[in-house]
Design an enzyme around this catalytic site. Structure first.
Site, mmCIF file in Angstrom:
data_model
loop_
_atom_site.group_PDB
_atom_site.id
_atom_site.type_symbol
_atom_site.label_atom_id
_atom_site.label_comp_id
_atom_site.label_asym_id
_atom_site.label_seq_id
_atom_site.Cartn_x
_atom_site.Cartn_y
_atom_site.Cartn_z
ATOM 1 N N GLU A 1 18.605 46.807 62.030
ATOM 2 C CA GLU A 1 19.300 47.231 60.809
ATOM 3 C C GLU A 1 18.279 47.709 59.768
ATOM 4 O O GLU A 1 17.080 47.426 59.892
ATOM 5 C CB GLU A 1 20.083 46.033 60.241
ATOM 6 N N HIS B 1 20.715 52.582 62.026
ATOM 7 C CA HIS B 1 20.157 51.569 62.937
ATOM 8 C C HIS B 1 20.006 52.118 64.343
ATOM 9 O O HIS B 1 20.773 52.982 64.780
ATOM 10 C CB HIS B 1 20.947 50.253 62.900
ATOM 11 N N ASN C 1 24.354 53.684 59.610
ATOM 12 C CA ASN C 1 23.352 53.354 58.588
ATOM 13 C C ASN C 1 21.927 53.604 59.085
ATOM 14 O O ASN C 1 20.963 53.168 58.470
ATOM 15 C CB ASN C 1 23.514 51.891 58.132
ATOM 16 N N ASP D 1 20.406 45.678 73.416
ATOM 17 C CA ASP D 1 20.858 44.611 72.528
ATOM 18 C C ASP D 1 22.105 43.941 73.079
ATOM 19 O O ASP D 1 22.768 44.489 73.974
ATOM 20 C CB ASP D 1 21.123 45.169 71.117
HETATM 21 C C1 GLP Z 1 26.098 49.656 68.124
HETATM 22 C C2 GLP Z 1 24.914 49.518 69.053
HETATM 23 C C3 GLP Z 1 23.945 50.665 68.903
HETATM 24 C C4 GLP Z 1 24.687 51.980 68.923
HETATM 25 C C5 GLP Z 1 25.668 52.014 67.789
HETATM 26 C C6 GLP Z 1 26.429 53.331 67.695
HETATM 27 O O1 GLP Z 1 25.866 49.137 66.859
HETATM 28 N N1 GLP Z 1 24.204 48.296 68.885
HETATM 29 O O2 GLP Z 1 22.979 50.612 69.951
HETATM 30 O O3 GLP Z 1 23.776 53.036 68.833
HETATM 31 O O4 GLP Z 1 26.593 50.959 67.995
HETATM 32 O O5 GLP Z 1 27.660 53.233 68.312
HETATM 33 P P1 GLP Z 1 28.641 54.412 68.600
HETATM 34 O O6 GLP Z 1 28.063 55.157 69.772
HETATM 35 O O7 GLP Z 1 29.925 53.746 68.980
HETATM 36 O O8 GLP Z 1 28.734 55.243 67.377
#
Ligand code: GLP
Length: 220
Positions: A128, A123, A121, A61
């Site tokens: 989402e 995702h 959440n 993404d």
């Molecule tokens: C972002 C990314 C996700 C990732 C998430 C968790 O929203 N788009 O791909 O899994 O963050 O992030 P973190 O590893 O900082 O908890």
């Protein structure tokens, strides 16, 4: 779900999987995540000095923002991995508004290994809650929760982009193997719901229950 001792072990365990994949198949096609969780994995991979010269990567993404911004996912990947290994920049793919082109590239040959994180959440990538299980690469609005969670990387919550382009849940599920990494007690509750709860589009990660080759690694 495999519970690992600490963040170092989480990073090195997933690095072992990536290393094995690249050595077994130098022409591997990988899907890669961003966020704070994979930073240790990328450091570990840099240290291992693998041959990335035939590897093709696809990022999960991107925010809709200037790709040269310090907090863009393109900048993140260059800083943490791509500028530090011998991968060809032309083999590093990111989704853009030409979502059909990205889908075509992904469909050409199946993805060998997809590494995922998970949002608080539930995702995965930027799918989402409410995302369709058969969704494909597309432009999405970020939830309030995700904007709040990711504001720690920006000067203020107002600076967090409100939209992103993400691979879809259907797209991700076509990968031959999926590895999800999660770090921190605050992820445990949503992980349990995703793994053991009802499969529902309200919890995007619960789609992984239907994948036949998925591994989940957690440390607190
Ligand atoms: C972002 C990314 C996700 C990732 C998430 C968790 O929203 N788009 O791909 O899994 O963050 O992030 P973190 O590893 O900082 O908890």
């Amino acid at each position: 779900m495999k519970v690992l001792k600490n963040y170092k072990e989480l990073s090195s365990t997933v690095a072992d999987i990536v290393e094995y994949q690249i050595q077994d198949e130098p022409l591997s096609r990988l899907v890669l995540p961003t966020g704070s969780t994979p930073i240790g994995l990328y450091q570990e991979l840099v240290n291992r000095e693998l041959d990335w010269s035939h590897v093709i990567t696809f990022n999960l993404d991107v925010y809709i923002m200037n790709p040269n911004h310090p907090q863009s996912y393109q900048t993140f990947m260059k800083k943490n991995l791509f500028n530090r290994i011998n991968i060809y920049p032309s083999n590093c793919n990111f989704p853009d508004r030409n979502v059909e082109v990205y889908e075509q590239k992904l469909k050409g040959t199946p993805i060998d290994l997809c590494i995922l994180g998970i949002g608080s959440n539930g995702h995965i990538a930027f799918n989402e809650p409410g995302s369709k299980f058969d969704s494909r690469t597309r432009v999405v609005d970020l939830s309030e929760q995700t904007i709040e969670d990711n504001s720690r990387f920006f000067d203020s919550v107002d600076d967090v982009p409100k939209q992103a382009i993400t691979m879809g849940l259907g797209t991700i599920m076509e990968s031959k193997k999926i590895v999800l990494m999660a770090n921190g007690k605050h992820k445990l509750n949503i992980l349990n719901i995703a793994i053991n709860g009802e499969q529902t589009e309200s919890v995007p990660a619960s789609i992984l229950q239907s994948h036949k080759n998925v591994e989940i690694y957690y440390c607190d």
